[in-house]
Scaffold this motif. Structure first.
Motif, PDB file in Angstrom:
ATOM      1  N   GLN A 160       0.808  -1.218   0.000  1.00  0.00           N
ATOM      2  CA  GLN A 160       0.000   0.000   0.000  1.00  0.00           C
ATOM      3  C   GLN A 160       0.847   1.277   0.000  1.00  0.00           C
ATOM      4  N   GLY A 161       2.165   1.123  -0.030  1.00  0.00           N
ATOM      5  CA  GLY A 161       3.028   2.289  -0.155  1.00  0.00           C
ATOM      6  C   GLY A 161       3.731   2.735   1.110  1.00  0.00           C
ATOM      7  N   VAL A 162       3.612   1.984   2.193  1.00  0.00           N
ATOM      8  CA  VAL A 162       4.310   2.341   3.439  1.00  0.00           C
ATOM      9  C   VAL A 162       5.816   2.184   3.234  1.00  0.00           C
ATOM     10  N   THR A 163       6.567   3.222   3.612  1.00  0.00           N
ATOM     11  CA  THR A 163       8.031   3.180   3.451  1.00  0.00           C
ATOM     12  C   THR A 163       8.775   3.199   4.774  1.00  0.00           C
ATOM     13  N   SER A 164       8.053   3.447   5.877  1.00  0.00           N
ATOM     14  CA  SER A 164       8.687   3.484   7.193  1.00  0.00           C
ATOM     15  C   SER A 164       7.748   2.823   8.189  1.00  0.00           C
ATOM     16  N   VAL A 220       9.561  10.753  10.482  1.00  0.00           N
ATOM     17  CA  VAL A 220      10.536  11.719   9.961  1.00  0.00           C
ATOM     18  C   VAL A 220      11.865  11.084   9.552  1.00  0.00           C
ATOM     19  N   ARG A 221      12.060   9.817   9.862  1.00  0.00           N
ATOM     20  CA  ARG A 221      13.376   9.216   9.605  1.00  0.00           C
ATOM     21  C   ARG A 221      13.771   9.226   8.131  1.00  0.00           C
ATOM     22  N   PRO A 222      12.918   8.814   7.186  1.00  0.00           N
ATOM     23  CA  PRO A 222      13.333   8.890   5.777  1.00  0.00           C
ATOM     24  C   PRO A 222      13.639  10.318   5.335  1.00  0.00           C
ATOM     25  N   ILE A 223      12.863  11.294   5.833  1.00  0.00           N
ATOM     26  CA  ILE A 223      13.127  12.697   5.503  1.00  0.00           C
ATOM     27  C   ILE A 223      14.487  13.111   6.040  1.00  0.00           C
ATOM     28  N   ALA A 224      14.778  12.700   7.278  1.00  0.00           N
ATOM     29  CA  ALA A 224      16.060  13.059   7.890  1.00  0.00           C
ATOM     30  C   ALA A 224      17.230  12.489   7.104  1.00  0.00           C
ATOM     31  N   GLU A 225      17.106  11.242   6.700  1.00  0.00           N
ATOM     32  CA  GLU A 225      18.195  10.622   5.951  1.00  0.00           C
ATOM     33  C   GLU A 225      18.453  11.363   4.642  1.00  0.00           C
ATOM     34  N   THR A 226      17.365  11.686   3.927  1.00  0.00           N
ATOM     35  CA  THR A 226      17.505  12.397   2.651  1.00  0.00           C
ATOM     36  C   THR A 226      18.070  13.798   2.858  1.00  0.00           C
ATOM     37  N   TYR A 227      17.517  14.522   3.836  1.00  0.00           N
ATOM     38  CA  TYR A 227      17.937  15.905   4.082  1.00  0.00           C
ATOM     39  C   TYR A 227      19.408  15.962   4.491  1.00  0.00           C
ATOM     40  N   LEU A 228      19.813  15.099   5.405  1.00  0.00           N
ATOM     41  CA  LEU A 228      21.194  15.147   5.889  1.00  0.00           C
ATOM     42  C   LEU A 228      22.180  14.719   4.805  1.00  0.00           C
ATOM     43  N   ASP A 229      21.796  13.736   3.997  1.00  0.00           N
ATOM     44  CA  ASP A 229      22.656  13.354   2.869  1.00  0.00           C
ATOM     45  C   ASP A 229      22.805  14.515   1.887  1.00  0.00           C
ATOM     46  N   GLU A 258      23.917   9.037  14.195  1.00  0.00           N
ATOM     47  CA  GLU A 258      22.965   8.982  15.304  1.00  0.00           C
ATOM     48  C   GLU A 258      21.732   9.825  14.990  1.00  0.00           C
ATOM     49  N   ALA A 259      21.927  10.966  14.327  1.00  0.00           N
ATOM     50  CA  ALA A 259      20.791  11.806  13.948  1.00  0.00           C
ATOM     51  C   ALA A 259      19.890  11.083  12.949  1.00  0.00           C
ATOM     52  N   LYS A 260      20.463  10.323  12.037  1.00  0.00           N
ATOM     53  CA  LYS A 260      19.658   9.559  11.090  1.00  0.00           C
ATOM     54  C   LYS A 260      18.922   8.410  11.781  1.00  0.00           C
ATOM     55  N   ARG A 261      19.563   7.801  12.772  1.00  0.00           N
ATOM     56  CA  ARG A 261      18.933   6.678  13.481  1.00  0.00           C
ATOM     57  C   ARG A 261      17.717   7.130  14.281  1.00  0.00           C
ATOM     58  N   ALA A 262      17.863   8.245  14.989  1.00  0.00           N
ATOM     59  CA  ALA A 262      16.788   8.716  15.865  1.00  0.00           C
ATOM     60  C   ALA A 262      16.579  10.213  15.688  1.00  0.00           C
ATOM     61  N   PRO A 263      16.067  10.636  14.528  1.00  0.00           N
ATOM     62  CA  PRO A 263      15.877  12.076  14.278  1.00  0.00           C
ATOM     63  C   PRO A 263      14.844  12.716  15.198  1.00  0.00           C
ATOM     64  N   VAL A 264      14.023  11.902  15.886  1.00  0.00           N
ATOM     65  CA  VAL A 264      13.070  12.469  16.835  1.00  0.00           C
ATOM     66  C   VAL A 264      13.797  13.254  17.926  1.00  0.00           C
TER      67      VAL A 264
END
Length: 695
Positions: A160-164, A220-229, A258-264
């Motif tokens: 159904q499109g879930v990515t996280s 927010v984790r996928p967003i964090a990974e993309t943004y930080l990269d 660590e920020a990518k692992r737990a961006p919360v």
């Protein structure tokens, strides 16, 4: 600064706010700093940051290769929660608990509101799935995890499109075995699916906040990974070789992994930097108790600093349905600097309320279109327009003269507002200034009283572009006699980030009565937490030889429904811990119930260590060395006296030890400090300006 710096010797701070993006280059060897403010680009915040970096490098004469460390704070992840622009997120939880996110606490934050808007779950109902498994409160297995049935649910979510995916099983804080088993099986079957486990993100009791925190991290984790990269790549393409570090909500720094692992953990990173700046400047000004006041273009934040350290809480609310109403948001279980947030910034819009009274904020004009005086299409008067009309701001010297603002349309908009409110001509601007100051002072009064403190025991320390303009009058309303404006106040949060230590907080649940505590097991838990935390701090390159360690515990009387966090003594035994608990309890509530049993709820550990390149002093590069201190005079409005012909000083030309009397205006590139009548003013050794009320 010049191009003569050796490669990697400088530090760069980037703080992206709602109105301006602040950038600071610091030379830790001598404390010299260069500052630049760039208008934030809401459509792509990194674009404004990189453009600001180019401007700062050019104006300071710095080579990109000289920057060896980049520290960054961002509100991107908080905005993703507020605007619901995170990744498509699913939840796997224990059978029977899929609606925990919807049921929440079954508590109304406004009792008599018949149309109450509750915070919406981050995971929609169709994407909340259940797994057959069950652990007892002590962690023992009652029903083994049905792995295949769980994988079938996950397969349907992925289709159904879930990515996280968030995994949150009942009582996993006591035993993570089922969450680990589920994650291992899911990762093997769906290797591209992002996973967040509650036993990693928030291993604490209370399934609702634990599930919300885990879901928020997944969201927010996928967003964090993309943004930080993307940000790392942009910095590298700009020629900066230094490593990137992120400001956490607890006021410490961590590395990108660590920020990518737990961006919360980054949700409050920007506001935390302001509190950290207040603490750092307060220590260097010799002040033990500081009310750190950070006001930018969108919001104002206040934080209590006792003994040189901002107070830290172990949870906060994000994405509130009503932004400044407690209970209307999503509970997030992370360590965060205790902040009082008010919807009052330079861009806060003033308009008539439904009752026909003057109302200021929380809506903001932001960077686009901005206040009316910016000339970018704004039509509604803001706090900045009011400050300009009252003579606090110099239209020829806004942002050091790099940005021109026009008082004429601002005055026109203010007069139109006065007419709509039925006020005399000229009353709109003072009204806006007074209302916004009272909003901030009122919030501070409540917060200080809730913590058992008295405002007059504190000095008010102003950072942010707008705080120095308002600090004197806010302090007057609070009964505070000392106001401090540090050097570079307009970019104070960014300076605070550059001075920050690496810090990691870890927690483990421990439900045990104090009188029956197993101290050997407790010591072993603290040892495990320390090993994990030190390993992460070590990866930042921090100086572990100078690390500090603090052990804490969440404790309460048996039968209570909430707990307090207690700093534990060096010696862990029943008597010592009981004394520490009762001291902390009395400080909050004034008394302790006699004969009541005490219990542990959770054990916490905080590890921090200084970062190389942080620097211990600050010298702001103005580009205008020497010159006369007195720039001129202008008419300035003060609530006590009305308009007064007031001296205007070039802050950069004032030497430590200088003594002046109020009223006075002090201009620097990024901010303007306003001091009212009946004040004694002195420049401290660190360059801070101290204004003390003498009447």
């Amino acid at each position: 600064m010049t191009a003569s710096h050796r490669p990697g010797s400088l530090s760069l701070g980037i703080d992206i706010g709602g109105t301006f993006t602040d950038l600071v280059i610091l030379d830790p060897t001598d404390g010299r700093a260069s500052i630049w403010k760039e208008s934030t680009t809401p459509d792509d915040p990194s674009r404004g940051a990189i453009e600001g970096l180019r401007q700062l490098l050019r104006r300071s004469g710095t080579q990109a290769g000289a920057i060896g460390r980049v520290v960054h704070a961002t509100t991107l992840f908080t905005n993703a929660l507020i605007e619901r622009k995170g990744a498509p997120t699913g939840l796997i939880t224990t059978a029977g608990f899929a609606d925990v996110l919807e049921i929440a606490r079954e508590r109304k934050y406004e009792l008599y509101d018949l149309f109450l808007e509750m915070p919406q779950p981050l995971v929609p109902r169709p994407w909340r799935r259940e797994a057959r498994e069950r652990l007892a409160p002590d962690g023992s297995i009652e029903i083994a995890l049905d792995v295949e049935a769980m994988l079938a649910e996950v397969a349907d979510l992925v289709a159904q499109g879930v990515t996280s995916l968030a995994i949150c099983f009942l009582h996993s804080y006591a035993n993570p075995v089922h969450e680990r088993l589920a994650a291992e099986a899911i990762a093997a079957r769906f290797p591209r699916l992002s996973l967040s486990l509650s036993c990693d993100i928030a291993p604490e009791i209370r399934e609702y906040p634990r599930a919300v925190t885990t879901a928020a991290n997944a969201y927010v984790r996928p967003i964090a990974e993309t943004y930080l990269d993307t940000l790392e790549a942009a910095l590298k393409s700009a020629g900066i070789p230094g490593s990137l570090f992120l400001m956490l909500s607890n006021g410490g720094l961590t590395h990108v992994a660590e920020a990518k692992r737990a961006p919360v953990q980054l949700l409050e990173s920007g506001p935390a930097a302001g509190a950290l700046a207040g603490a750092w400047f307060g220590r260097h000004a010799g002040l033990e108790r500081v009310l750190a006041f950070d006001m930018g273009g969108t919001t104002a934040k206040l934080a209590l600093v006792d003994d040189g350290e901002p107070l830290v809480a172990w949870g906060f609310e994000a994405a509130r349905a009503k932004r400044f109403l407690r209970g209307s948001g999503l509970p997030i279980q992370i360590a965060t600097v205790e902040l009082i947030e008010i919807g009052a910034g330079g861009g806060s819009i003033a308009r008539p309320s439904e009752l026909g009274t003057l109302h200021v904020g929380p809506e903001s004009a932001g960077a686009q279109p901005g206040p009316v005086c910016y000339g970018r299409g704004g039509t509604e008067p803001t706090v900045t327009d009011s400050d300009l009309a009252l003579g606090y701001l110099n239209p020829e010297f806004f942002l050091g003269g790099t940005m021109r603002i026009d008082p004429a349309p601002a005055v026109s908009a203010l007069e139109e507002l006065s007419v709509r409110l039925g006020l005399e001509a000229g009353r709109g601007a003072p009204g806006i200034h007074d209302v916004v100051n009272e909003n901030m002072a009122g919030a501070a009064r409540v917060a200080i009283a809730e913590r058992g403190r008295i405002p007059r025991d504190y000095a008010l320390l102003a950072t942010g572009g707008a705080a120095p303009v308002h600090a004197w009058n806010v302090a007057t309303k609070l009964g505070i006699s000392r106001v401090v404006c540090p050097p570079g106040a307009g970019a104070g949060s960014t300076i605070g980030m550059l001075m920050a230590s690496a810090r990691i907080d870890r927690v483990a649940s421990r439900n045990e009565v104090l009188a029956k505590a197993n101290w050997i097991e407790i010591a072993a838990i603290f040892e495990d937490l320390e090993t994990e935390a030190v390993a992460i701090v070590a990866d930042t390159g921090a100086d572990l030889a100078q690390r500090s360690l603090r052990r804490l515990a969440d404790m309460r009387y048996v039968g209570q429904g909430s707990e307090i966090t207690v700093v534990l003594p060096e010696v862990l035994d029943e008597a010592s811990v009981m004394v520490a608990f009762e001291v902390a309890y009395r400080q909050l509530f004034g008394r302790t119930p006699p004969g009541a049993n005490v219990q542990f709820v959770a054990l916490r550990l905080s590890v921090s260590a200084p970062m190389p390149g942080a620097g211990g002093k600050l010298l702001i590069a103005s580009g205008r060395p020497g010159g006369a201190a007195l720039k001129g005079r202008r008419s300035v409005h003060f609530p006590e006296t009305g308009r007064v012909d007031t001296p205007v000083y070039d802050r950069y030309a004032l030497a430590p030890g200088a003594q002046l009397d109020g009223p006075a205006v002090f201009e620097e590139n990024e901010s303007t400090f306003i001091v009212g009548p009946d004040a004694r003013i002195s420049v401290l050794p660190d360059g801070s300006i101290l204004a003390e009320r003498v009447a």
